[in-house]
Scaffold this active site. Structure first.
Site, PDB file in Angstrom:
ATOM      1  CB  CYS A 185      -0.994  -0.030   1.162  1.00 48.06           C
ATOM      2  SG  CYS A 185      -2.375   1.139   0.923  1.00 48.06           S
ATOM      3  CE  LYS A 194      -9.740   4.921   3.502  1.00 48.89           C
ATOM      4  NZ  LYS A 194      -9.984   4.856   4.971  1.00 48.89           N
ATOM      5  CG  HIS A 219      -4.281  -2.984   2.762  1.00 48.31           C
ATOM      6  ND1 HIS A 219      -3.148  -2.894   3.541  1.00 48.31           N
ATOM      7  CD2 HIS A 219      -4.617  -1.712   2.427  1.00 48.31           C
ATOM      8  CE1 HIS A 219      -2.814  -1.623   3.699  1.00 48.31           C
ATOM      9  NE2 HIS A 219      -3.685  -0.883   3.029  1.00 48.31           N
ATOM     10  CD  GLU A 238      -2.040  -6.031   4.640  1.00 47.22           C
ATOM     11  OE1 GLU A 238      -1.993  -4.839   4.996  1.00 47.22           O
ATOM     12  OE2 GLU A 238      -2.022  -6.381   3.444  1.00 47.22           O
TER      13      GLU A 238
END
Length: 319
Positions: free
Chosen positions: A141, A162, A232, A234
């Site tokens: 990121c 966003k 992301h 993760e």
């Protein structure tokens, strides 16, 4: 673990691009040791990020030694000093060490110019050091945006709103890091910035996954040293929900994460876990194939052991 096949086997050429395969002559002299992975954790909720990354790393059958690293020039406000002192080491203390892999996480500083970040100078030192002291570097990121800017002068760009949710990605070319992937897959994204895609044309980088909504999602340098993950993988199932509630509590205008809640009741169906596990497993095993047994004798280049001729392997091994 990789399978062992004779070089002359007709299927070898195909298999070496689709599974982990070692040529027989190299396998008989292969030695195994734990992989050394350093994690430079720049996220504010460090324990949460530790749990996310270690869960993915632990799914490999290989033994992995993990060292957690912190920035000396930054004081964490969200993780206790006791935890940091007990489990983390400053970057300066590992500068003489070598690692198979380094993970540089994201950080909630996307809106700031790189030079305005209090640990930017130190992070540049880490990224320079990583090119000689680590076999593979995985940037995540904001860490990916920082790496792309530092290594290739690719600017980040600010979005109007966003980018937040689960977005489908398309595989754009084959690569060992996405071996076994479906042609399309899901990935969480949570960021206010992207990268200047026009500048990618002049950089020695390959985009291996992307989408119209997110732009490039996974990039790899031509020398295979640096991996950039703009999403992301993760993240746990409820991470985006927790981020959304946090933003709402701060009075931010963050929209509900896209393609995330399965129904109005807020049910979440994790649609990225399988590919996340596969990606990290591929990264670990790909690094394992390329890294030398003696970390003090790094390969002269970062070419793949998988699929290379034995002469190339011996060149790396004896360099």
């Amino acid at each position: 673990m990789p399978i062992i096949i004779p070089k002359e086997l007709p299927a070898a050429a195909i298999l070496q691009h689709n599974i982990f395969a070692l040529q027989e002559k190299w396998a008989v002299k292969q030695e195994i040791r734990p992989l050394k992975i350093a994690i430079l954790n720049l996220m504010p909720q460090k324990i949460t990020t530790e749990n996310q990354l270690l869960q993915l790393l632990s799914q490999s059958p290989l033994q992995i030694e993990v060292k957690l690293v912190k920035m000396q020039q930054h004081e964490s406000k969200n993780t206790s000093s006791h935890h940091l002192e007990k489990f983390y080491v400053p970057f300066q203390s590992i500068q003489e060490e070598r690692f198979d892999g380094l993970i540089i996480t994201g950080a909630p500083v996307e809106k700031m110019p790189f030079a305005a970040i209090d640990y930017w100078q130190e992070l540049q030192e880490v990224m320079a050091w990583s090119q000689t002291n680590c076999t593979s570097v995985l940037h995540i990121c904001w860490g990916a945006q920082a790496g792309l800017y530092y290594h290739y002068q690719i600017d980040k760009i600010r979005y109007q709103q966003k980018l937040f949710g689960i977005f489908e990605q398309q595989v754009t070319r084959s690569h060992p890091l996405i071996r076994g992937f479906d042609d399309s897959f899901k990935m969480p994204h949570s960021r206010y910035t992207g990268i200047n895609e026009a500048q990618l044309q002049q950089a020695p980088l390959a985009v291996i996954a992307a989408s119209a909504e997110t732009g490039p999602a996974i990039l790899v340098s031509d020398d295979h040293k640096n991996v950039f993950l703009l999403g992301h993988f993760e993240y746990h199932t409820e991470t985006l929900k927790e981020e959304y509630l946090r933003d709402q509590a701060k009075g931010l205008s963050t929209r509900i994460p896209e393609n995330y809640f399965a129904d109005p009741q807020g049910t979440i169906v994790n649609r990225w876990r399988g590919h996340a596990s596969l990606f990290f497993s591929n990264w670990i095993h790909e690094t394992y194939q390329r890294t030398p047994y003696d970390l003090h004798v790094l390969p002269t280049h970062s070419g793949y052991y998988i699929g290379n001729d034995l002469e190339d392997l011996e060149t790396n091994e004896n360099a």
